[in-house]
Design a protein around this motif. Structure first.
Motif, mmCIF file in Angstrom:
data_model
loop_
_atom_site.group_PDB
_atom_site.id
_atom_site.type_symbol
_atom_site.label_atom_id
_atom_site.label_comp_id
_atom_site.label_asym_id
_atom_site.label_seq_id
_atom_site.Cartn_x
_atom_site.Cartn_y
_atom_site.Cartn_z
ATOM 1 N N LYS A 1 0.833 -1.209 0.000
ATOM 2 C CA LYS A 1 0.000 0.000 0.000
ATOM 3 C C LYS A 1 0.860 1.248 0.000
ATOM 4 N N ASN B 1 2.386 1.675 -3.476
ATOM 5 C CA ASN B 1 1.361 2.121 -4.429
ATOM 6 C C ASN B 1 1.019 3.593 -4.219
ATOM 7 N N GLU B 2 0.945 4.001 -2.960
ATOM 8 C CA GLU B 2 0.606 5.397 -2.660
ATOM 9 C C GLU B 2 1.739 6.339 -3.032
ATOM 10 N N TRP B 3 2.973 5.924 -2.802
ATOM 11 C CA TRP B 3 4.116 6.782 -3.126
ATOM 12 C C TRP B 3 4.374 6.842 -4.629
ATOM 13 N N LEU C 1 -0.759 9.613 -11.418
ATOM 14 C CA LEU C 1 -2.074 9.044 -11.144
ATOM 15 C C LEU C 1 -2.664 9.743 -9.931
ATOM 16 N N ALA C 2 -3.862 10.276 -10.104
ATOM 17 C CA ALA C 2 -4.457 11.064 -9.028
ATOM 18 C C ALA C 2 -5.488 10.305 -8.230
ATOM 19 N N SER C 3 -6.115 9.267 -8.787
ATOM 20 C CA SER C 3 -7.219 8.585 -8.109
ATOM 21 C C SER C 3 -6.901 7.115 -7.922
ATOM 22 N N ASP C 4 -7.339 6.579 -6.798
ATOM 23 C CA ASP C 4 -7.173 5.166 -6.482
ATOM 24 C C ASP C 4 -8.520 4.481 -6.702
ATOM 25 N N ARG D 1 2.102 6.823 -7.065
ATOM 26 C CA ARG D 1 1.065 7.519 -7.839
ATOM 27 C C ARG D 1 1.482 8.917 -8.283
#
Length: 304
Positions: free
Chosen positions: A170, A173-175, A182-185, A177
């Motif tokens: 997680k 993936n967050e770092w 990529l702005a949206s999960d 973006r």
């Protein structure tokens, strides 16, 4: 004379009120300066404490590394862990911690030891949980602190627990973006939010066509007309290049399956006869007597 005395009294009162106002403004300015000096001294003291703690963390990591090379127990970080986590939970000091370089110290804490063994599980759990509360750091800061590399090593390590792998995944993936833009999960978005996002990305003509019911009228007309046959008006006796569809698929289809597939089992339930037959077979196998084999001293009739 009385009028002159009244005018003099008014002038003195006006001068006194002006003097009082000036003194009040002076007091407020001095109070603001005093508060600013106090805030600056407080931030300076906090920075000094943060730098001292980061230095102690790096020294503890180096001590554990040396102890591991000497084949001794590495317990320095484990003893310091409660103090570090207690300071990192202070939300008002989170930004100063990042600015002072706490990420590099955390990277050294979760990095594998020289014998390729992982640090204590309490250290890994606490650091990964704390990193989830941090704001997304800059890509250059992740690269310089080597924190992203350390988290990736935990994610790929075969002896890491499943829970910590999920936490590390997680974080990665967050770092990643902001790096890929990529702005949206989509995993955290609901179905309604995804439909709204799809509708927002449509063109104006597509929105007008959907709002006016163009899709339903087109579908109804094709169903009424049916496929063309030889002899009908407009029928062409040759192959045609398929035209691109102008439909905009925004409304997702509904799930029509009522049965829960997760609860189905591949084993078929046995009826009463099959159960009885299976029970009799097992009973026969258990009661089957094993006959003694006659042996010859000379070795006759023996399988060689």
């Amino acid at each position: 004379e009385e009028e002159e005395e009244e005018e003099e009294m008014k002038e003195t009162m006006a001068c006194a009120s002006d003097f009082d106002q000036m003194m009040q403004r002076r007091k407020e300015a001095m109070a603001r300066a005093r508060r600013k000096r106090k805030r600056d001294s407080y931030s300076t003291a906090n920075d000094d404490q943060i730098f001292a703690m980061i230095k102690q963390m790096k020294e503890a990591a180096e001590t554990d590394r040396v102890s591991n090379l000497d084949k001794k127990a590495a317990t320095k970080k484990l003893l310091m862990l409660p103090t570090v986590i207690a300071h990192l939970k202070k939300s008002d000091l989170l930004i100063p911690f990042i600015e002072c370089g706490i990420l590099s110290a955390l990277a050294e804490w979760i990095r594998p030891l020289p014998d390729h063994s992982l640090p204590h599980m309490k250290i890994r759990d606490a650091v990964l949980n704390t990193l989830q509360t941090f704001p997304v750091p800059d890509s250059n800061l992740l690269k310089s602190s080597k924190l992203g590399k350390a988290v990736m090593l935990l994610y790929r390590h075969p002896k890491e627990t499943r829970k910590n792998r999920e936490r590390a995944g997680k974080l990665i993936n967050e770092w990643a973006r902001p790096i890929f833009g990529l702005a949206s999960d989509f995993k955290s978005m609901t179905r309604e939010e995804r439909e709204e996002r799809d509708y927002a990305h449509l063109t104006k003509a597509a929105r007008r066509r959907i709002s006016s019911g163009g899709e339903s009228s087109q579908k109804q007309s094709t169903e009424d007309d049916g496929p063309q046959k030889p002899g009908d008006k407009g029928w062409i006796n040759r192959a045609r290049v398929p035209m691109p569809s102008t439909n905009d698929y925004v409304v997702r289809p509904k799930w029509n399956v009522q049965h829960d597939l997760r609860k189905t089992s591949s084993k078929k339930a046995l009826n009463r006869f099959e159960k009885h037959l299976q029970k009799s077979k097992t009973k026969k196998q258990q009661n089957k007597s094993v006959h003694a084999i006659s042996m010859s001293i000379e070795g006759r009739n023996m399988p060689l």
